[in-house]
Write a protein that holds these residues in place. Structure first.
Motif, PDB file in Angstrom:
ATOM      1  N   LEU A  69       0.631  -1.069   0.399  1.00  0.00           N
ATOM      2  CA  LEU A  69       0.098  -0.162   0.117  1.00  0.00           C
ATOM      3  C   LEU A  69       0.686   0.820  -0.196  1.00  0.00           C
ATOM      4  N   ALA A  70       2.089   1.132   0.274  1.00  0.00           N
ATOM      5  CA  ALA A  70       3.216   2.589   0.907  1.00  0.00           C
ATOM      6  C   ALA A  70       4.423   2.607  -0.084  1.00  0.00           C
ATOM      7  N   HIS A  71       3.880   1.354  -1.178  1.00  0.00           N
ATOM      8  CA  HIS A  71       4.639   2.004  -2.847  1.00  0.00           C
ATOM      9  C   HIS A  71       4.627   2.837  -3.319  1.00  0.00           C
ATOM     10  N   ASP A  72       5.889   3.063  -4.225  1.00  0.00           N
ATOM     11  CA  ASP A  72       5.463   4.291  -5.245  1.00  0.00           C
ATOM     12  C   ASP A  72       5.127   4.192  -6.549  1.00  0.00           C
TER      13      ASP A  72
ATOM     14  N   LEU B 275       1.671   3.232  -6.581  1.00  0.00           N
ATOM     15  CA  LEU B 275       0.869   3.622  -6.139  1.00  0.00           C
ATOM     16  C   LEU B 275       0.679   4.894  -5.952  1.00  0.00           C
ATOM     17  N   GLU B 276       1.303   5.646  -6.278  1.00  0.00           N
ATOM     18  CA  GLU B 276       1.704   7.260  -6.855  1.00  0.00           C
ATOM     19  C   GLU B 276       1.053   7.669  -5.833  1.00  0.00           C
TER      20      GLU B 276
ATOM     21  N   PRO C 190      -5.349   6.696 -10.630  1.00  0.00           N
ATOM     22  CA  PRO C 190      -5.327   5.284 -10.903  1.00  0.00           C
ATOM     23  C   PRO C 190      -4.947   4.750  -9.444  1.00  0.00           C
ATOM     24  N   GLY C 191      -3.464   5.688  -8.781  1.00  0.00           N
ATOM     25  CA  GLY C 191      -3.090   4.480  -7.429  1.00  0.00           C
ATOM     26  C   GLY C 191      -4.056   4.533  -6.869  1.00  0.00           C
ATOM     27  N   LEU C 192      -4.970   4.706  -6.612  1.00  0.00           N
ATOM     28  CA  LEU C 192      -5.894   4.553  -4.899  1.00  0.00           C
ATOM     29  C   LEU C 192      -6.503   3.103  -5.840  1.00  0.00           C
TER      30      LEU C 192
END
Length: 541
Positions: A51-54, A56-57, A64-66
């Motif tokens: 969830l805290a990966h780059d 997911l922007e 889109p990341g969400l």
């Protein structure tokens, strides 16, 4: 001989049977509270790493990341066997948001003979002599009144009651000017808006105007579409003016003269009286209205008690963050929100996993439990507001909300002590819920439950600043678990490497234990603090 042999064999068989088999003893079912120990640092870290990966922007609402995060969470709940209770049998409760996209704003200033003395446009390609700080979605035009520093108190009132249809021009200094009074004169007094003279540093104004060029064509704030239907309310604007033009409007040749007047006014604020300016200001935006899709995640576990299963305990977190922003000193532009609120989201996820293990062992909760991950918190508690206005389970049957937002770090007050959590809610809304929380803590992790911010008069107003408020405003008891603010709040540096997984694990275990306590209690907690009831009536969100 044959009969004797059969008798011997029969007796032998009975002896072997009695001697080789343990007597059947029914083992007692495990207690639901034992399962808090199934929550581990390793498991929490594995999910937070996603969830805290780059990639997911920064999990910004509408981006889109969400959506990637939403699909991941839904997949995890599906593996646990939790029931999807969203739209069309999915884990998603979808809703629409309105977004205003500014393409440009043109600002004109006319003298009292309607002669144009200044005109400029702010856009991605050019800067103007004004910037729009708040609002400004509609075309606005009006005369102007100068209200000094915008002070209003028992000794000084620099405003005038004659503000309807006019711009309020003022020297604005944060912490000194009365912004609340300003908003009141715009709202209740029907002023068109405000024009702020924020110091006399022209370079500072120019730099801000240049930074704001990047906001054009990108979309601004979000609001819930269903709340905007049929809403034709007037939209004011708060603009900042170039100090050089401000000096001209106030009758000075230079910003130095303007600065001198500001100092004199500050030295004798009570002697100032508001006066009309011989100018008309015009604000003309070019905007596009967009619809942004978003969704909450909803996963459900039905209770085991035939009566109590009709009542629901809601565990909530927000899985959105602020997305991509200004680079930090390392050049990082992705705000991953590992603590805010990646930590709370994996906390809800692993509480759900512990409940699934308990239910599989025959120790499921008596009341039902809804696991709710909302979006749009960073945009104004939008997802939780949508759920509270469109509840999947009736508000009357929702017995409590346990909300987690930032539970993976230590704050400035606890640099060497991870064994604490701030509790907001509980006793300020329901003494019964507070008693359950304290008992759950004593029987599980036994960490410090700090009430430092648990005050309806606390200036931080944390009791209204996360998703629990949208349950509290409806009279649903809540507890908000929070580790406090730290130096990486809303910065690109809120990364997983800074998470204290020992603290996160204990706080998640406490979340599970408290939920289990509420879900299995003989009586539901009641709202019994009259002050809170009055406060929610006075301050609806």
């Amino acid at each position: 001989m044959i009969k004797r042999l059969l008798s011997i064999l029969t007796v032998s068989a009975l002896l072997i049977s009695c001697g080789g088999t343990e007597p059947m003893v029914e083992k007692p079912a495990p207690s639901i509270f034992e399962f808090y120990n199934t929550i581990t640092s390793e498991g929490l870290k594995a999910d937070l790493s996603v969830l805290a990966h780059d990639s997911l922007e920064g999990r910004e609402t509408g981006k889109p990341g969400l959506d990637k995060a939403a699909r991941y969470l839904a997949g995890r709940y599906k593996v646990m066997g939790l029931k999807p209770v969203g739209d069309n049998g999915s884990y998603f409760q979808e809703f629409d948001l309105d977004q205003t996209v500014f393409e440009s704003v043109t600002y004109n200033v006319y003298d009292d003979n309607e002669y144009l003395i200044d005109g400029s446009t702010h856009s991605a390609e050019e800067i103007a002599n004004f910037t729009t700080l708040i609002g400004g979605e509609q075309s606005l035009k009006g005369e102007a009144v100068f209200v000094g520093y915008g002070l209003q108190n028992e000794e000084v009132n620099q405003f005038t009651d004659d503000v309807a249809g006019k711009w309020l021009v003022l020297l604005y200094e944060r912490g000194y000017s009365d912004f609340g009074a300003l908003r009141s004169y715009i709202g209740e007094g029907k002023a068109v808006g405000a024009i702020l003279i924020m110091g006399t540093d022209v370079e500072s104004f120019t730099q801000q105007a240049e930074r704001m060029q990047g906001e054009f064509n990108e979309g601004g704030g979000l609001s819930l579409s269903y709340l905007n239907e049929g809403n034709e309310e007037f939209s004011s604007a708060i603009n900042r003016i170039n100090p050089e033009l401000a000096a001209k409007v106030l009758g000075f040749d230079t910003v130095e003269e303007l600065d001198g007047m500001a100092e004199e006014l500050k030295a004798a604020p009570a002697e100032f009286e508001a006066y009309d300016l011989p100018f008309v200001f015009e604000h003309s935006p070019k905007v596009e209205q967009r619809i942004v899709k978003s969704k909450n995640i909803v996963a459900f576990m039905e209770g085991s008690d035939p009566e109590l299963k009709n009542e629901v305990v809601v565990l909530s977190s927000h899985y959105d963050h602020v997305g991509i922003g200004a680079p930090d000193s390392t050049g990082d532009t992705i705000y991953n929100g590992a603590d805010d609120d990646g930590s709370g989201t994996v906390g809800v996820l692993h509480a759900a996993q512990a409940f699934s293990a308990a239910k599989a062992a025959g120790a499921g909760p008596k009341r039902s439990v809804l696991f709710l991950n909302v979006s749009g918190e960073e945009k104004g508690l939008l997802g939780s507001r949508y759920y509270s206005d469109h509840p999947i389970f009736e508000v009357e049957n929702t017995v409590a909300n346990l909300n987690v937002d930032m539970i993976g770090r230590r704050d400035f007050e606890h640099p060497d002590n991870p064994d604490y959590v701030y509790i907001i809610g509980g006793e300020i809304i329901s003494s019964g819920l507070n008693d359950m929380l304290k008992q759950a803590n004593e029987e599980s992790v036994n960490i410090e439950l700090s009430d430092r911010y648990n005050d309806l008069e606390d200036p931080n107003q944390f009791y209204r600043r996360s998703d629990h408020w949208n349950f509290g405003r409806l009279g649903i008891p809540f507890v908000f678990f929070f580790n406090g603010v730290h130096e990486d709040y809303h910065k690109a540096s809120d990364e997983i490497e800074k998470i204290d997984f020992g603290a996160l694990t204990k706080r998640t275990q406490l979340l599970f234990a408290t939920t289990a306590m509420v879900a299995n209690a003989a009586e539901r907690p009641e709202v019994d603090n009259q002050v809170f009831i009055e406060k929610t009536q006075q301050q609806p969100r």
